[in-house]
Design a protein around this motif. Structure first.
Motif, PDB file in Angstrom:
ATOM      1  N   UNK A  14       0.840  -1.196   0.000  1.00 29.23           N
ATOM      2  CA  UNK A  14       0.000   0.000   0.000  1.00 29.23           C
ATOM      3  C   UNK A  14       0.875   1.246   0.000  1.00 29.23           C
ATOM      4  N   UNK A  15       0.250   2.424   0.257  1.00 28.43           N
ATOM      5  CA  UNK A  15       0.996   3.675   0.181  1.00 28.43           C
ATOM      6  C   UNK A  15       2.032   3.805   1.292  1.00 28.43           C
ATOM      7  N   UNK A  16       1.891   3.025   2.370  1.00 21.99           N
ATOM      8  CA  UNK A  16       2.865   3.060   3.464  1.00 21.99           C
ATOM      9  C   UNK A  16       3.948   1.994   3.321  1.00 21.99           C
ATOM     10  N   UNK A  17       3.870   1.204   2.267  1.00 21.13           N
ATOM     11  CA  UNK A  17       4.846   0.154   2.063  1.00 21.13           C
ATOM     12  C   UNK A  17       4.516  -1.143   2.771  1.00 21.13           C
ATOM     13  N   UNK A  18       3.327  -1.242   3.349  1.00 14.27           N
ATOM     14  CA  UNK A  18       2.918  -2.463   4.046  1.00 14.27           C
ATOM     15  C   UNK A  18       2.438  -3.496   3.034  1.00 14.27           C
ATOM     16  N   UNK A  19       2.863  -4.741   3.242  1.00 18.92           N
ATOM     17  CA  UNK A  19       2.487  -5.816   2.329  1.00 18.92           C
ATOM     18  C   UNK A  19       0.998  -6.126   2.487  1.00 18.92           C
ATOM     19  N   UNK A  20       0.264  -6.045   1.389  1.00 15.47           N
ATOM     20  CA  UNK A  20      -1.171  -6.335   1.407  1.00 15.47           C
ATOM     21  C   UNK A  20      -1.540  -7.477   0.467  1.00 15.47           C
ATOM     22  N   UNK A  21      -0.578  -7.932  -0.338  1.00 13.02           N
ATOM     23  CA  UNK A  21      -0.888  -9.012  -1.287  1.00 13.02           C
ATOM     24  C   UNK A  21       0.368  -9.824  -1.569  1.00 13.02           C
ATOM     25  N   UNK A  22       0.271 -11.136  -1.357  1.00 13.97           N
ATOM     26  CA  UNK A  22       1.320 -12.080  -1.739  1.00 13.97           C
ATOM     27  C   UNK A  22       0.627 -13.343  -2.216  1.00 13.97           C
TER      28      UNK A  22
END
Length: 340
Positions: free
Chosen positions: A21-29
């Motif tokens: 996301x915009x904060x660099x947090x992984x949301x999809x793998x």
């Protein structure tokens, strides 16, 4: 969470996906099979997608752009530093996702179908030329075992084979004569294939205004011009002519430290095929310049004080910069052009 940046590790069947996301947090793998790719990205909100510039990358880039996504291709050597620990598909996708978001990352221009088509013809021609050279060397080597020598040059082989086969006093066995005849026919077929592909390149060159414009530069012919136009695409992707010369590997390698600049030999980065064409074209210009003194003051002075090979690379570098100026600014080549 909304996906802002997404990295794809391309493969033949199974594709690894990594999104943040915009904060660099992984949301999809996840992993997708080839038949699932179109439906997944058609329903995905528009985002920035990064891929390595490898096999099928330009096809997928065009495909994903049709769905409204912003696609960037990255050279594999620029992705490698971002791979953590061991290499696998998921780690590669994560590294691509991280690399594509870097502000100073360099990207590979996406080629359209026409560019890929003419470059495919160039690659096929290059393969036939290599096969023709190998076949000629094999014929020359086999004949040398029987004490028959042929001068250097591919044209001499086709001329000498009929004479050798008709000579009954050279002591060649019948089975060996049949072999040389068969190899000679194969050599002629390879030569014919090269001529067919060159005629297709010539036809494409005549239809391209940019290619015809580049062919006016000394040392650049239709084959080099068409390859340059198809590979470079939009020259405005490069800030100046120095960048395109460095992209082609026509600049010195640098190994500097402690404020002391150290320049080495040619970097030889980028497209070997384009660099070879430009250097061979420069050799031809130097050969003609030495037989017509006064044709070019800069080139004449350069050859007088430096080795011919160095002069050829310098002229190829200069031609690469001229190519950028002609394409980026939509100008015509002027042999008498001088900076005011």
């Amino acid at each position: 969470m909304k996906i802002v940046t997404l990295g794809i590790d391309l493969a033949k069947t199974v594709f690894a996906i990594h999104g943040v996301d915009e904060r660099g947090k992984v949301v999809l793998k996840k992993q997708l099979r080839r038949e699932q790719m179109a439906a997944f990205f058609a329903n995905l909100p528009h985002c920035l997608i990064g891929m390595e510039a490898c096999g099928s990358a330009h096809y997928w880039a065009r495909k994903l752009q049709e769905y409204g996504h912003t696609v960037r291709l990255i050279a594999p050597q620029f992705v490698k530093p971002y791979v953590k620990s061991n290499k696998n598909d998921a780690a590669d996708a994560e590294a691509i996702c991280e690399a594509v978001g870097r502000p100073n990352m360099r990207f590979v221009p996406i080629k359209n179908c026409d560019q890929q088509a003419i470059l495919s013809i160039h690659r096929a021609r290059q393969g036939f030329v290599k096969a023709r050279t190998a076949q000629g060397n094999q014929i020359r080597g086999l004949l040398s075992e029987y004490g028959i020598t042929i001068p250097q040059g591919i044209s001499y082989i086709s001329k000498r084979i009929p004479e050798i086969l008709e000579d009954a006093e050279n002591g060649l066995p019948g089975i060996f004569r049949q072999l040389i005849d068969q190899l000679g026919r194969h050599l002629k077929e390879l030569d014919r294939q090269v001529e067919v592909l060159e005629s297709q390149i010539q036809a494409w060159h005549q239809e391209s205004e940019a290619s015809k414009k580049l062919a006016q530069v000394p040392g650049i012919g239709p084959i080099t011009a068409s390859a340059l136009v198809a590979t470079i695409g939009d020259a405005k992707n490069f800030e100046n002519g120095r960048q395109i010369a460095a992209w082609l590997g026509l600049v010195p390698r640098q190994h500097s430290s402690g404020g002391k600049p150290t320049l080495l030999g040619m970097s030889k980065r980028g497209d070997t095929y384009l660099r070879t064409l430009l250097i061979h074209g420069a050799r031809s210009v130097i050969w003609h310049a030495q037989r017509k003194p006064g044709t070019g003051d800069w080139l004449t002075n350069l050859v007088a004080r430096r080795n011919k090979n160095i002069a050829a690379v310098a002229l190829a570098n200069k031609n690469a910069r001229i190519v950028w100026a002609l394409l980026a600014h939509d100008r015509e080549f002027r042999n008498d052009y001088a900076v005011a």
